[in-house]
Design a protein around this motif. Structure first.
Motif: not given
Length: 376
Positions: A148-156
């Motif tokens: 929704e915010r145009g942010i990348f989700l990265v998984e550690d």
């Protein structure tokens, strides 16, 4: 009975296979980025339902490469404060400003609300850490917030080999996931890491970054400021052989966890962190919260000295915002993480652990708590 905090499992047949392969690798002279690395990449990616795997020198490198590929330099990157220092270091070395967030007490992980609390117009990425191999049930909500915010989700996903939620594996919820093969991990290559992604651009950028930013393996034209983040063939073949044991290791760990679940229900003063509905943890860690008033150092000392039980390392004993290396980024109190970090313990879980060992841990816990309670 002695129960160590960790035990690295390489059966004799696996050791022999690795030794034979290492001999062949050394004779060939092809020591890095060769056929074993490519097979390890493809096999690990397939085991997690993703098309692309990029092997690198460590889990820290995996995370930094992902963040560099996402061009986070000059932007904010959100990380949970109860994570290993490498999560924060990777963001800083990728050129980002570090923003710490609090966590959910039931999962030790970020929640949609704790992420929302710290987002800014400068936020470019959120790093979700799967602590102890547990994937939060809010993972889809966090992804939706990021989208929704145009942010990348990265998984550690350094802890999360083989872990899943609602049928989806760690590494598949965000744009990419970073895995570690440090010796204590469920699958190890001695040293090493892996990037998993379905994004072709991230894959292509990662391949360039890991090999000194070169346009091609055999050339010397550098198009990125990369680094020596390659995985050697010797490490790759070790990880490949160990990976074949993943299903077996997960089953053993699940049986141990089930025994702990049942036994802890009969011990007053301890609360375990349970896997959310729809979740499948690899039980890299088995997290337990002693009641208020039970001092962790005293419990660990009592267990080791009088019962031969060494607890596994915490995740983590101090949140990052309270550590000197991250003082410039400490933005105030994060009370949930501070409480969890101060109180929790991790019971030993090994990939070849026996029922007798698990039962000894439970009996030792009950006895140690009784002793400490009398002392209080």
């Amino acid at each position: 009975m002695q129960v160590p905090s960790a035990r690295i499992v390489f059966p004799e047949a696996d050791r022999a296979e690795i030794a034979s392969s290492v001999s062949e690798i050394l004779a060939s002279g092809a020591l890095t980025l060769g056929a074993h690395t490519r097979e390890f990449e493809a096999t690990f990616a397939a085991a997690h339902g993703l098309p692309f795997g990029i092997a690198v020198s460590s889990g820290t490198a995996a995370l930094e490469v992902i963040l560099r590929a996402l061009d986070v330099a000059g932007s904010d990157v959100v990380v949970p404060t109860n994570t290993f220092a490498a999560t924060g270091f990777a963001a800083l070395r990728a050129g980002a400003n570090l923003v710490f967030a609090d966590v959910d007490p039931g999962t030790f992980a970020l929640s949609a609300s704790t992420v929302a609390d710290v987002l800014t117009p400068r936020t470019r990425a959120v790093v979700l850490v799967h602590i102890g191999g547990l994937i939060t049930s809010e993972v889809d909500d966090i992804r939706a917030l990021c989208d929704e915010r145009g942010i990348f989700l990265v998984e550690d996903a350094a802890h999360a080999h083989g872990a899943s939620h609602n049928g989806r594996h760690a590494g598949s919820f965000g744009v990419a996931g970073a895995f570690s093969f440090y010796p204590t991990k469920v699958v190890t290559s001695g040293e090493g890491g892996m990037i998993l992604t379905a994004d072709e651009r991230v894959r292509d950028e990662a391949i360039i970054f890991r090999d000194q930013g070169k346009a091609g393996f055999l050339g010397n034209v550098h198009i990125k400021q990369g680094y020596a983040w390659r995985m050697s063939e010797l490490h790759a073949v070790t990880g490949l052989v160990h990976l074949r044991r993943l299903s077996e290791f997960l089953e053993v760990r699940r049986r141990v966890a089930a025994r702990y679940d049942a036994g802890l229900g009969r011990i007053d003063g301890l609360e375990s962190v349970r896997v959310p509905a729809g979740g499948y943890s690899n039980f890299y860690k088995y997290l337990v919260l002693p009641r208020q008033g039970i001092e962790r150092a005293g419990l660990k000392k009592e267990l080791k000295e009088h019962h031969g039980v060494s607890l596994s390392g915490e995740v983590y004993e101090a949140p990052l915002h309270q550590q000197p290396a991250f003082a410039p980024y400490a933005g105030g109190n994060l009370p949930v993480a501070e409480d969890l970090c101060a109180r929790h313990v991790c019971l030993p879980v090994h990939s070849d652990m026996t029922e007798a060992e698990a039962d000894h841990v439970l009996a030792s816990l009950a006895s140690a708590l009784e002793t400490l309670t009398v002392q209080i």
